[in-house]
Design a protein around this motif. Structure first.
Motif, short mmCIF file in Angstrom:
data_model
loop_
_atom_site.label_atom_id
_atom_site.label_comp_id
_atom_site.label_asym_id
_atom_site.label_seq_id
_atom_site.Cartn_x
_atom_site.Cartn_y
_atom_site.Cartn_z
N GLU A 1 78.65 30.61 62.25
CA GLU A 1 77.71 30.41 63.36
C GLU A 1 77.06 29.02 63.27
O GLU A 1 77.02 28.28 64.25
N GLY A 2 76.56 28.70 62.10
CA GLY A 2 75.83 27.44 61.95
C GLY A 2 76.72 26.23 62.20
O GLY A 2 76.32 25.28 62.89
N SER B 1 79.34 26.12 64.02
CA SER B 1 79.71 26.08 65.44
C SER B 1 78.57 25.54 66.29
O SER B 1 78.79 24.75 67.23
N VAL B 2 77.35 25.98 65.99
CA VAL B 2 76.19 25.43 66.71
C VAL B 2 76.15 23.91 66.51
O VAL B 2 75.95 23.16 67.46
N LEU B 3 76.38 23.46 65.28
CA LEU B 3 76.35 22.02 65.02
C LEU B 3 77.50 21.31 65.72
O LEU B 3 77.32 20.22 66.27
N ALA C 1 78.83 22.13 68.50
CA ALA C 1 78.43 22.02 69.91
C ALA C 1 77.49 20.85 70.14
O ALA C 1 77.37 20.34 71.25
N HIS C 2 76.82 20.41 69.06
CA HIS C 2 75.93 19.26 69.15
C HIS C 2 76.60 18.00 68.58
O HIS C 2 75.90 17.04 68.22
N GLY C 3 77.92 18.03 68.41
CA GLY C 3 78.63 16.82 68.05
C GLY C 3 78.81 16.56 66.57
O GLY C 3 79.23 15.46 66.18
N VAL C 4 78.50 17.53 65.73
CA VAL C 4 78.64 17.32 64.28
C VAL C 4 79.93 17.95 63.78
O VAL C 4 80.19 19.13 64.02
N ASP D 1 81.44 17.23 57.87
CA ASP D 1 80.23 16.46 57.60
C ASP D 1 79.05 17.39 57.35
O ASP D 1 78.23 17.16 56.45
N ALA D 2 78.97 18.45 58.16
CA ALA D 2 77.89 19.42 57.96
C ALA D 2 78.02 20.07 56.58
O ALA D 2 77.04 20.24 55.86
N LEU E 1 84.56 27.97 70.49
CA LEU E 1 84.60 26.68 69.78
C LEU E 1 85.42 26.80 68.51
O LEU E 1 85.29 27.79 67.78
N ILE F 1 80.05 9.70 52.70
CA ILE F 1 81.38 10.14 53.13
C ILE F 1 81.77 9.62 54.50
O ILE F 1 82.90 9.69 54.88
N VAL G 1 75.11 11.20 54.37
CA VAL G 1 76.15 11.59 55.31
C VAL G 1 75.70 11.26 56.73
O VAL G 1 74.63 11.70 57.17
N VAL H 1 76.01 12.17 60.17
CA VAL H 1 76.54 13.37 60.82
C VAL H 1 76.68 13.27 62.32
O VAL H 1 77.32 14.13 62.94
N VAL I 1 71.35 19.32 61.55
CA VAL I 1 72.00 19.81 60.33
C VAL I 1 70.95 20.39 59.38
O VAL I 1 71.16 21.44 58.76
N VAL J 1 69.86 23.85 60.62
CA VAL J 1 70.90 24.86 60.39
C VAL J 1 71.02 25.17 58.90
O VAL J 1 71.14 26.33 58.50
N LYS K 1 73.13 25.12 73.87
CA LYS K 1 74.57 24.95 74.08
C LYS K 1 75.26 26.30 74.30
O LYS K 1 76.49 26.37 74.30
N VAL L 1 75.80 28.91 72.46
CA VAL L 1 76.70 29.36 71.39
C VAL L 1 76.18 30.70 70.87
O VAL L 1 75.05 30.76 70.37
N MET M 1 72.23 34.44 62.96
CA MET M 1 71.15 33.47 62.93
C MET M 1 69.97 33.95 63.77
O MET M 1 68.80 33.81 63.38
#
Lengths: 311, 311, 311, 311
Positions: free
Chosen positions: A199-200, A202-204, A206-209, A213-214, A305, B6, B171, B173, B182, B185, B264, B266, B271
């Motif tokens: 979940e986490g 995927s949420v990230l 959706a915000h471009g991360v 990297d996460a 996603l 990274i 990082v 992100v 990040v 989350v 978004k 999701v 969560m």
């Protein structure tokens, strides 16, 4: 092969087991049994498909024997698919067991069935330990498995020199069934940590991360878990989904954890929710056909996603 | 102080920052700022309670200056309680900023406020990076924090030599707000892993297993997480509950994660569930008065079971 | 006393029961038994506290008899606190039952215990129907209860003239245990609808909307449920919390529903979550001491908001 | 057309609206507008596809006019797809509004946008009421809709004679946005009640109980809700799934409810969980392409069981 036993102490017992046997030479048992060689006068192995036992004997110097003979050992290990299979084997074994022997079941089994097996063996002067293991095939290979023991302290003291052969850590967690209970809860925590990470990430995303990297951040921060350290990089983000521990077995373990919860009326809303979600994910596959990590594909269907990096 | 970056590469930029400043000398900032000394021509510090700035200057050789002067630095760090406090400080700072400076905000803040701050600074030729950190005061002390960066690659390249002073891992992100996302989350995953562990350990205790024994197994198995490795042994099972990261701040971070989710669209049922449960636990305390680990006491009220060992 | 039986048809069976008895004259049984008077040659009643039976006989013209005699009836009704109590009474009754009699258990019981009771009675030529009722004491008084029947169609056809005496609706839902299963699921849906309404009304109150005004809308709209129509106005918003159906019994019923779920491996994340929350709410009270509606006070503790109107 | 106004009283205001208009003649608006005829000197209608306005005029005797003229009415109704569309129409209308007019928006909209619209209209001496309706097209046809009003009591008193034309119940629930908030929460409760029923009926089916038989019981018992009374028999068990209220709009409403929750930090774990599950179900369809009741098909995919009767 060093042991860090946090709850039982002395090993200097008067009697020591002289013979051991191992029933079930699957991916785990194959490795676990080999560490017994050279530690006891007799090391017997048995497997339903008997050619596996013969191959093991040839490779490691164990003795491939039939079930009746195998269960005459002082310490008998079993590592089988389910508690129901163990029950069947015990039924066949009962007339042949030696007095005072200890049966150590390394299956990921059902706590109530451990109690029933212990009662059965106790009635004829033997003992049963539920002793599920954690550490995957690599831990079995290197003899560094974590072993969670339920049963009597005396039985454990007797069988411990044998268990130590493949253990990195032995913990006596309680009476019969407690070992299986800890394993089921451990696996449910793993499932929760993994689902939450899906979940986490995927949420990230959706915000471009990017998930990688996460994960790089999370794995050096407080959100870290075995799921983020190993499962996501090694199985999900890289789309490998190697089949090692199947999702139906995970759903079964989560179900055992929920039964433990309802039996003692302990509210556990998060375990309960994730147990249902894992069951739903498992329902998308034939039993035995998909790795646990494929839960992520089910969640991807929910979210729309993919948990992969964008180039 | 080594850096494992990274996602950004080269450090050989034409221009290098000559002056840096640090705004906010709390438990984290106090340590972070000290690592800047000796790396730049000018290292200024500022704190609302100015005696802290003066003490820092005395101890580490930084310059204690007023806010107007501090924000003339090439790279300005802030580490303040909330995004709202950062906003106020930026408003005061705007007329005094040097051209082309980069503001690096290490607060655990709100993604949308990072975007707003970046827009404000961009309008006058400066840049804003959201750069929350993880690693607790010990990581700040040793200069090995994990830093999650949102903002432009150019701004990061310029500020990186300064960030590296206190970072073990940097990082990049994503764009503005991604760093804060990040962090939110990550903290929500931490909350989930911890809540789930409270449930699992309580279910096991109801079946006679001591939390410490269960943790010994789980921490060498797949259910392992930062929560089981650190939070439970160090804060909960031993009933220490030391106040370091308060539960209202955790509830706030979980709320940020839910806003990211709904923005978004999701689906994130786990969560969402745990975010509500943490909010409920936080509602039992005055803001700032209880450590996050006290969520366990709230759960103990729900379950009627203490997460401690029986003797 | 009219019957709307949607799944069994004809009543013109060759043999008709001549004698009936009713075991358990509590708040429900007291009323249910009175409707049998005049419909059969013999109407016997029994109660553990025997003075209740004598009072019933005096008031309604039933016969107060001991247990041995009561269970000789053609149709025996029981309405007792739990399945365990029913089991005890059946054990005492077994030697005294008449051949071909039908035992109709109106307790809110456990499906597996219904199957066990049916097996026991079947073995001596009798039948067991699980026949839980819904409709509260007012429905019992007016003889308009809803009765959910599990067991054989033949047994139901035989007992139906007696059941009809206090039923507004009789539904044959399946084999032994199905009646109890439907009752447990019904109660769990009630708990979910009620819990959700507590959340929704609290969210609205936080935005300045009085619960009564919100209920006025919802009760004429798609969000309507028995919980919003009856429970909230009659018990919660007015702070009455009259003790009729206790929260520990609700927690027990939700637990039965979860056992039904896990037994057949049906994912049910919402039932599972609310079942845990109701258990947590129940844990705040001694068994039997608080009405189900007091779950709302538990939720108010979580939210920090009272579900009452502002003046 | 009788009115049961529970929170505003007197109708004997000095001034009464003489002209009314209706913007948006969709499935609901078509019917709502017709009830205004004969109650006011002027009844104007407008629709983006103007032929609908002309057809309405022909059928009911309203006046089909352009937008500029329509918004000169004393009371202006709007019933449009989303708050964003309403905003656009208001922007176009602003220069043409009559002083002291009241805009009554019957869209299922966003609370914050109601506050923004009210501020905009207030600035030029007009008023905005958020006035979402419940009761489906049949209620619109018969003029018996439930109307939930947010805004000032004075504006409501003025517009009330017009609203009463199509209302069975008018409830003034609070300030601007409160009407939309109640509608969003109502719909979320509907979604929860429906989702829970899908779970419960599936668990029962796994135990051999037909959904129709279970519904017959539940609908005469405490588990009853609009979802079990109407949605399941009329749409799901019979596999009709008629497209009236689409699942993406339901997911949107649940999202509004979650935003209301997080804005005021009210823990609402069940609303949050179901909101995510409905979003996941909605993600399986193109917006506007599937009725809300198709959530049941998503759940059937999770459970592997159909919610239909066995023959």
């Amino acid at each position: 092969m060093s042991t860090n036993n946090i709850s039982t102490n002395s090993d200097t017992t008067a009697t020591q087991p002289k013979s051991v046997s191992f029933l079930g030479l699957g991916a785990m048992g194959h490795h676990m049994a080999k560490h017994l060689v050279g530690q006891f006068e007799t090391v017997m192995v048995w497997n339903r498909s008997f050619d596996k036992a013969e191959a093991h004997a040839k490779e490691f110097g164990t003795q491939a024997v039939n079930l009746q003979q195998a269960v005459t050992a002082d310490v008998i290990f079993s590592c089988l698919p389910t508690s129901n299979v163990v029950d069947e084997v015990i039924e066949q074994a009962l007339p042949h067991l030696s007095a005072n022997s200890v049966w150590v079941d390394c299956t990921s089994g059902v706590p109530d069935q451990a109690k029933a097996s212990q009662a059965k063996l106790k009635a004829i002067g033997c003992e049963f330990l539920d002793a599920p293991v954690s550490g995957q095939t690599s831990g079995a290979d290197s003899g560094t498995l974590t072993v969670m023991i339920g049963g009597s302290a005396e039985a454990l003291a007797y069988a411990k020199p044998a268990i130590e052969c493949f253990a990195g850590l032995i913990v006596h967690v309680g009476d019969s069934g407690a070992g299986f209970a800890v394993k089921a809860v451990n696996n449910t925590l793993f499932a929760i940590n993994a689902w939450a990470a899906a979940e986490g990430l995927s949420v990230l995303k959706a915000h471009g991360v990017n998930p990688s990297d996460a994960l790089a951040c999370i794995n050096k921060a407080s959100g870290q878990s075995f799921a983020t350290l190993a499962t996501f990089p090694d199985r999900i983000v890289n789309r490998a989904f190697p089949k090692t521990f199947t999702i139906d077995l995970m759903a079964k373990d989560c179900g055992i954890a929920i039964d433990l919860q309802t039996e003692k009326q302990v509210p556990a809303p998060v375990m309960a929710q994730v147990s249902s979600l894992v069951r739903a994910a498992s329902n998308q596959h034939e039993p035995g056909s998909a790795d646990f990590s494929e839960f992520a594909k089910f969640y991807e269907m929910m979210s729309g996603l993919d948990i992969t990096d964008e180039k």
